[in-house]
Scaffold this motif. Structure first.
Motif, mmCIF file in Angstrom:
data_model
loop_
_atom_site.group_PDB
_atom_site.id
_atom_site.type_symbol
_atom_site.label_atom_id
_atom_site.label_comp_id
_atom_site.label_asym_id
_atom_site.label_seq_id
_atom_site.Cartn_x
_atom_site.Cartn_y
_atom_site.Cartn_z
ATOM 1 N N ILE A 1 0.840 -1.202 0.000
ATOM 2 C CA ILE A 1 0.000 0.000 0.000
ATOM 3 C C ILE A 1 0.875 1.252 0.000
ATOM 4 O O ILE A 1 0.614 2.206 -0.758
ATOM 5 C CB ILE A 1 -0.947 0.005 1.221
ATOM 6 N N GLU B 1 3.877 1.587 -1.173
ATOM 7 C CA GLU B 1 4.539 1.721 -2.475
ATOM 8 C C GLU B 1 3.619 2.397 -3.491
ATOM 9 O O GLU B 1 4.073 3.128 -4.356
ATOM 10 C CB GLU B 1 4.996 0.357 -2.993
ATOM 11 N N LYS B 2 2.317 2.162 -3.390
ATOM 12 C CA LYS B 2 1.371 2.781 -4.322
ATOM 13 C C LYS B 2 1.332 4.303 -4.158
ATOM 14 O O LYS B 2 0.968 5.010 -5.094
ATOM 15 C CB LYS B 2 -0.028 2.192 -4.131
ATOM 16 N N ILE C 1 2.940 7.392 -6.510
ATOM 17 C CA ILE C 1 2.357 8.193 -7.590
ATOM 18 C C ILE C 1 2.451 9.681 -7.277
ATOM 19 O O ILE C 1 2.467 10.497 -8.182
ATOM 20 C CB ILE C 1 0.897 7.789 -7.895
ATOM 21 N N PHE D 1 -4.444 6.705 -11.511
ATOM 22 C CA PHE D 1 -3.770 5.501 -11.055
ATOM 23 C C PHE D 1 -4.573 4.269 -11.437
ATOM 24 O O PHE D 1 -5.769 4.185 -11.168
ATOM 25 C CB PHE D 1 -3.602 5.550 -9.528
ATOM 26 N N ASP E 1 -4.319 0.141 -10.892
ATOM 27 C CA ASP E 1 -3.606 -0.959 -10.274
ATOM 28 C C ASP E 1 -3.290 -1.995 -11.358
ATOM 29 O O ASP E 1 -3.830 -1.924 -12.463
ATOM 30 C CB ASP E 1 -4.456 -1.575 -9.158
#
Length: 102
Positions: free
Chosen positions: A75, A77-78, A81, A92, A94
């Protein structure tokens, strides 16, 4: 982990980029790619790079982080953005999402 475990996500990325282009999108497509810690090669093959470039996808390689193997690490790492500060807007997707319109 399988050395080829990323290929499903790679195919999804190619399909998503193709669908975006089909709908007329001219937006930059940037993929932030991070291989699992411990993967020996940690890079795309020449063929994978060629297809990715032909689809107009820009790859930004991320270092393999030890925390990315946990749910919270994934989470976090996301949130990378938010490093795309050169853009006014960012959408974004996934790794398992498909766009149906631009």
């Amino acid at each position: 982990t399988s050395q080829n475990g990323y290929k499903g996500y790679l195919l999804n990325m190619w399909i998503a980029a193709y669908l975006l282009r089909l709908t007329g999108s001219t937006a930059d497509i940037i993929v932030m790619l991070q291989f699992a810690k411990g993967m020996e090669d940690g890079e795309l093959t020449p063929l994978e790079l060629h297809i990715t470039k032909d689809l107009g996808i820009q790859i930004r390689m991320l270092d393999a982080a030890s925390t990315a193997n946990s749910f919270n690490g994934v989470i976090m790492e996301k949130l990378r953005i938010f490093q795309l500060t050169e853009y006014e807007r960012v959408i974004f997707f996934d790794g398992d999402a498909y766009p149906f319109c631009s």
